[in-house]
Design a protein around this motif. Structure first.
Motif, PDB file in Angstrom:
ATOM      1  N   SER A   1    -148.205  32.712 -23.258  1.00  0.00           N
ATOM      2  CA  SER A   1    -149.346  33.376 -23.871  1.00  0.00           C
ATOM      3  C   SER A   1    -150.326  32.412 -24.555  1.00  0.00           C
ATOM      4  CB  SER A   1    -148.878  34.446 -24.846  1.00  0.00           C
ATOM      5  OG  SER A   1    -149.949  35.166 -25.352  1.00  0.00           O
ATOM      6  N   ASN A   2    -149.855  31.545 -25.452  1.00  0.00           N
ATOM      7  CA  ASN A   2    -150.717  30.552 -26.093  1.00  0.00           C
ATOM      8  C   ASN A   2    -149.841  29.424 -26.641  1.00  0.00           C
ATOM      9  OD1 ASN A   2    -149.935  31.139 -28.913  1.00  0.00           O
ATOM     10  ND2 ASN A   2    -151.036  33.075 -28.585  1.00  0.00           N
ATOM     11  N   HIS A   3    -150.462  28.431 -27.253  1.00  0.00           N
ATOM     12  CA  HIS A   3    -149.712  27.248 -27.710  1.00  0.00           C
ATOM     13  C   HIS A   3    -148.750  27.530 -28.868  1.00  0.00           C
ATOM     14  CE1 HIS A   3    -151.529  24.288 -25.112  1.00  0.00           C
ATOM     15  NE2 HIS A   3    -150.845  23.351 -25.725  1.00  0.00           N
ATOM     16  N   ASN A   4    -148.828  28.681 -29.457  1.00  0.00           N
ATOM     17  CA  ASN A   4    -147.872  29.010 -30.509  1.00  0.00           C
ATOM     18  C   ASN A   4    -146.477  29.259 -29.941  1.00  0.00           C
ATOM     19  OD1 ASN A   4    -146.882  29.877 -33.155  1.00  0.00           O
ATOM     20  ND2 ASN A   4    -146.921  31.917 -32.266  1.00  0.00           N
ATOM     21  N   TYR A   5    -146.407  29.835 -28.751  1.00  0.00           N
ATOM     22  CA  TYR A   5    -145.130  30.262 -28.178  1.00  0.00           C
ATOM     23  C   TYR A   5    -144.634  29.255 -27.146  1.00  0.00           C
ATOM     24  CZ  TYR A   5    -146.444  34.636 -30.349  1.00  0.00           C
ATOM     25  OH  TYR A   5    -146.810  35.583 -31.254  1.00  0.00           O
ATOM     26  N   LYS A   6    -143.794  28.351 -27.587  1.00  0.00           N
ATOM     27  CA  LYS A   6    -143.257  27.316 -26.710  1.00  0.00           C
ATOM     28  C   LYS A   6    -141.865  27.730 -26.213  1.00  0.00           C
ATOM     29  CE  LYS A   6    -142.555  22.404 -26.257  1.00  0.00           C
ATOM     30  NZ  LYS A   6    -142.710  21.097 -26.859  1.00  0.00           N
ATOM     31  N   ILE A   7    -141.636  27.575 -24.923  1.00  0.00           N
ATOM     32  CA  ILE A   7    -140.330  27.890 -24.362  1.00  0.00           C
ATOM     33  C   ILE A   7    -139.495  26.615 -24.404  1.00  0.00           C
ATOM     34  CG2 ILE A   7    -139.067  28.756 -22.370  1.00  0.00           C
ATOM     35  CD1 ILE A   7    -141.663  30.191 -21.564  1.00  0.00           C
ATOM     36  N   ILE A   8    -138.322  26.728 -24.983  1.00  0.00           N
ATOM     37  CA  ILE A   8    -137.462  25.561 -25.198  1.00  0.00           C
ATOM     38  C   ILE A   8    -136.051  25.840 -24.690  1.00  0.00           C
ATOM     39  CG2 ILE A   8    -138.761  24.773 -27.225  1.00  0.00           C
ATOM     40  CD1 ILE A   8    -135.964  25.930 -28.636  1.00  0.00           C
ATOM     41  N   LYS A   9    -135.294  24.776 -24.549  1.00  0.00           N
ATOM     42  CA  LYS A   9    -133.862  24.878 -24.276  1.00  0.00           C
ATOM     43  C   LYS A   9    -133.159  24.386 -25.530  1.00  0.00           C
ATOM     44  CE  LYS A   9    -130.341  23.328 -21.005  1.00  0.00           C
ATOM     45  NZ  LYS A   9    -130.104  22.501 -19.807  1.00  0.00           N
TER      46      LYS A   9
ATOM     47  N   ASP B   1    -147.688  35.214 -18.045  1.00  0.00           N
ATOM     48  CA  ASP B   1    -148.552  34.444 -18.943  1.00  0.00           C
ATOM     49  C   ASP B   1    -148.007  33.059 -19.284  1.00  0.00           C
ATOM     50  OD1 ASP B   1    -150.516  36.437 -19.183  1.00  0.00           O
ATOM     51  OD2 ASP B   1    -149.320  37.489 -20.682  1.00  0.00           O
ATOM     52  N   ILE B   2    -147.250  32.461 -18.374  1.00  0.00           N
ATOM     53  CA  ILE B   2    -146.667  31.131 -18.586  1.00  0.00           C
ATOM     54  C   ILE B   2    -147.650  30.063 -18.146  1.00  0.00           C
ATOM     55  CG2 ILE B   2    -144.839  29.555 -17.814  1.00  0.00           C
ATOM     56  CD1 ILE B   2    -143.689  31.712 -19.533  1.00  0.00           C
ATOM     57  N   TYR B   3    -147.724  28.993 -18.911  1.00  0.00           N
ATOM     58  CA  TYR B   3    -148.432  27.811 -18.423  1.00  0.00           C
ATOM     59  C   TYR B   3    -147.655  26.557 -18.797  1.00  0.00           C
ATOM     60  CZ  TYR B   3    -150.758  28.115 -23.026  1.00  0.00           C
ATOM     61  OH  TYR B   3    -151.039  28.228 -24.359  1.00  0.00           O
TER      62      TYR B   3
END
Length: 68
Positions: A19-27, A55-57
């Motif tokens: 969605s935006n730079h606030n929501y980072k997907i991590i392991k 909404d992934i980038y």
């Protein structure tokens, strides 16, 4: 985008956001894939839901070249 593409990007060191730079997907340290809200430090589980995948980038890290 497919779920496995997101997982592969994270595993190769890319920065992946939803969605935006606030929501980072991590392991995390035990191998779970999570969406981290960086503004309030909350986490939710990342799943293969179309809600998340649409909404992934991805930002690939630049390779640094060395002169030999």
């Amino acid at each position: 985008m497919k779920y496995k593409d997101v997982i592969n990007a994270i595993n190769r060191g890319a920065s992946v956001y939803w969605s935006n730079h606030n929501y980072k997907i991590i392991k995390d340290s035990i191998g779970q894939y999570l969406i981290h809200s960086q503004c309030n430090d909350h986490y939710i589980k990342f799943t293969d839901s179309e809600y998340y995948l649409k909404d992934i980038y991805i930002f690939e890290k630049e390779e640094k070249w060395r002169k030999k």
